[in-house]
Design a protein around this motif. Sequence first.
Motif, PDB file in Angstrom:
ATOM      1  N   GLY A   1       6.713 -54.132  15.930  1.00 43.70           N
ATOM      2  CA  GLY A   1       7.487 -55.143  16.653  1.00 43.70           C
ATOM      3  C   GLY A   1       7.968 -54.688  18.012  1.00 43.70           C
ATOM      4  O   GLY A   1       9.058 -55.055  18.451  1.00 43.70           O
ATOM      5  N   GLY A   2       7.180 -53.849  18.688  1.00 47.35           N
ATOM      6  CA  GLY A   2       7.532 -53.424  20.041  1.00 47.35           C
ATOM      7  C   GLY A   2       8.097 -52.018  20.130  1.00 47.35           C
ATOM      8  O   GLY A   2       8.317 -51.508  21.227  1.00 47.35           O
TER       9      GLY A   2
ATOM     10  N   ARG B   1      -1.401 -45.356  27.178  1.00 43.36           N
ATOM     11  CA  ARG B   1      -0.755 -46.169  28.224  1.00 43.36           C
ATOM     12  C   ARG B   1       0.010 -47.288  27.524  1.00 43.36           C
ATOM     13  O   ARG B   1      -0.585 -48.160  26.898  1.00 43.36           O
TER      14      ARG B   1
ATOM     15  N   GLY C   1       2.493 -50.351  27.829  1.00 42.93           N
ATOM     16  CA  GLY C   1       3.080 -51.339  28.729  1.00 42.93           C
ATOM     17  C   GLY C   1       4.492 -51.694  28.299  1.00 42.93           C
ATOM     18  O   GLY C   1       4.784 -51.772  27.108  1.00 42.93           O
TER      19      GLY C   1
ATOM     20  N   TYR D   1      15.356 -61.299  25.318  1.00 42.40           N
ATOM     21  CA  TYR D   1      14.438 -62.381  25.657  1.00 42.40           C
ATOM     22  C   TYR D   1      13.608 -62.873  24.480  1.00 42.40           C
ATOM     23  O   TYR D   1      12.954 -63.888  24.569  1.00 42.40           O
TER      24      TYR D   1
ATOM     25  N   ASN E   1      -2.784 -49.619  26.226  1.00 47.58           N
ATOM     26  CA  ASN E   1      -3.181 -49.496  24.831  1.00 47.58           C
ATOM     27  C   ASN E   1      -2.269 -50.286  23.907  1.00 47.58           C
ATOM     28  O   ASN E   1      -2.689 -50.724  22.832  1.00 47.58           O
ATOM     29  N   THR E   2      -1.012 -50.407  24.294  1.00 41.79           N
ATOM     30  CA  THR E   2      -0.055 -51.074  23.416  1.00 41.79           C
ATOM     31  C   THR E   2       1.127 -51.546  24.267  1.00 41.79           C
ATOM     32  O   THR E   2       1.219 -51.210  25.443  1.00 41.79           O
ATOM     33  N   VAL E   3       2.018 -52.318  23.667  1.00 42.43           N
ATOM     34  CA  VAL E   3       3.138 -52.887  24.412  1.00 42.43           C
ATOM     35  C   VAL E   3       4.447 -52.591  23.705  1.00 42.43           C
ATOM     36  O   VAL E   3       4.587 -52.822  22.502  1.00 42.43           O
ATOM     37  N   SER E   4       5.414 -52.074  24.465  1.00 46.94           N
ATOM     38  CA  SER E   4       6.767 -51.926  23.934  1.00 46.94           C
ATOM     39  C   SER E   4       7.610 -53.079  24.448  1.00 46.94           C
ATOM     40  O   SER E   4       7.621 -53.370  25.644  1.00 46.94           O
ATOM     41  N   GLY E   5       8.295 -53.739  23.537  1.00 51.75           N
ATOM     42  CA  GLY E   5       9.117 -54.872  23.946  1.00 51.75           C
ATOM     43  C   GLY E   5      10.203 -55.131  22.934  1.00 51.75           C
ATOM     44  O   GLY E   5      10.252 -54.494  21.882  1.00 51.75           O
ATOM     45  N   ALA E   6      11.075 -56.069  23.266  1.00 57.40           N
ATOM     46  CA  ALA E   6      12.105 -56.465  22.320  1.00 57.40           C
ATOM     47  C   ALA E   6      11.420 -57.033  21.081  1.00 57.40           C
ATOM     48  O   ALA E   6      10.386 -57.683  21.184  1.00 57.40           O
ATOM     49  N   THR E   7      11.991 -56.771  19.931  1.00 54.32           N
ATOM     50  CA  THR E   7      11.380 -57.166  18.669  1.00 54.32           C
ATOM     51  C   THR E   7      11.020 -58.647  18.660  1.00 54.32           C
ATOM     52  O   THR E   7      11.885 -59.504  18.811  1.00 54.32           O
TER      53      THR E   7
ATOM     54  N   LEU F   1       1.457 -60.415  24.145  1.00 59.62           N
ATOM     55  CA  LEU F   1       0.441 -59.528  24.683  1.00 59.62           C
ATOM     56  C   LEU F   1      -0.035 -58.539  23.625  1.00 59.62           C
ATOM     57  O   LEU F   1      -1.219 -58.212  23.537  1.00 59.62           O
ATOM     58  N   GLN F   2       0.894 -58.078  22.788  1.00 57.36           N
ATOM     59  CA  GLN F   2       0.527 -57.099  21.761  1.00 57.36           C
ATOM     60  C   GLN F   2      -0.489 -57.690  20.788  1.00 57.36           C
ATOM     61  O   GLN F   2      -1.409 -57.004  20.355  1.00 57.36           O
TER      62      GLN F   2
END
Lengths: 258, 166
Positions: free
Chosen positions: A135-136, A151, A153, A180, B139-145, B155-156
Amino acid sequence: MHRVEHLWGTAISVEVVDADCVATDTVDALYAWFERVDELFSTWRDDSEISRIGRGELAVADASPAVATVLALCDEVRVLSGGAFDVTFGARARLDPRPGLGPLDPSGLVKGWAVERAAAMLLDAGVRQFCINAGGDVVVRGRPPAQAAWRIGIQHPWERDKVAAVVCMVDGAVATSGGYERRDHVIDPRTGQPAHGLASVTVVGRDLAIADAYATAAFALGPDGMTWLAGRADVEAMGITDDRRVVTTPGFEQYRAA
Amino acid sequence: MNRSRLVSVIIATLGVLGLLASFHTSPGTSTRSAGAAVRGTAPPAATAPPPQGSTPQPQPSGGTQSPPTTTADRRTVAGDTVPTDYGNVQVNIVVSGGRIVDVQAPQLPNDRSRSVRISNYAGPQLRQEALQAQSANINTVSGATYTSDGYAQSLQSALDRAGIKR
């Protein structure tokens, strides 16, 4: 090998690069662990140990060792953050109950902690190159195929198909807290009000449990959270403010892709 | 404020004055480039950095780079006037939220009896820039859950889908 399962109300993806040496059983065991974490820690389940402790039906001493470990870690971060990270906040917020907010709520750390443990399970099984994204919240080890480093993002808060920055790392953890996705999902425990000032905070470090909890705490602190993070020796961070500025700690540039 | 703390503030302030004096020799040098020079030895991005030591040293910075601070509990604490070999020194500190956010030196040796201001004295310097969107090779995305629903649009999920097809 790349697998995605929906758990914890989100998606957990596991990508193993050195797939030749990983048995399907190993990845199955990972998802079984994630299920177990949900049973122990979910504030959405009445029968989870964390819910039972919150209602006073179970003593921490009688709970699973994992629960005591997580709560002890949470308490360390509470002290470090001056109360901006506080798992007991829900117990004081009875006037304004929200779904999923239990009287005891370690959600701001437990996901990162569980993924860090999962990474240790893969390493124990001999896997050296992988990426887990829950989940991020991200843990990487080794390298992706034909690249020098992973990499990662950083999700742009307002443009869903874009990233705001790219972090490069070989072994490490990246956690992001933001308002958000799940609106107001971070409350400042010191005021009881939704956190404001930052659209997102990304913390980069060696341990995802710490990165996850620090991101949660810094988000609650608002813009002062970036100064707080700059004073932590074990992490670097990038914050995006509500007025569209990017604020980074001095060492963050080391991780940033050119 | 105890005596040893005051002395250390004075010593640090004198050090800052040295830095400011060196800035004078190159007019137009921005504090941002000064900060960048300090960090000029960063290792390649692809490698994890070495473990950090203690809190990074404070650096002088312009007011525009400091994070917003609340003014509600700002207060100025005057230090004693201390005679030194070079003349009298007196330092005021501005405290907000339990930390020093400004140091002013109304009394300094020589002709520097003007106020010397450095922001966020006790905190490490943060860097600021405008937010920009990127479409990068990642390769991957870090974001708010994200929720499972949100994941379907994220995007993930596209990256994961690409990985599964591989």
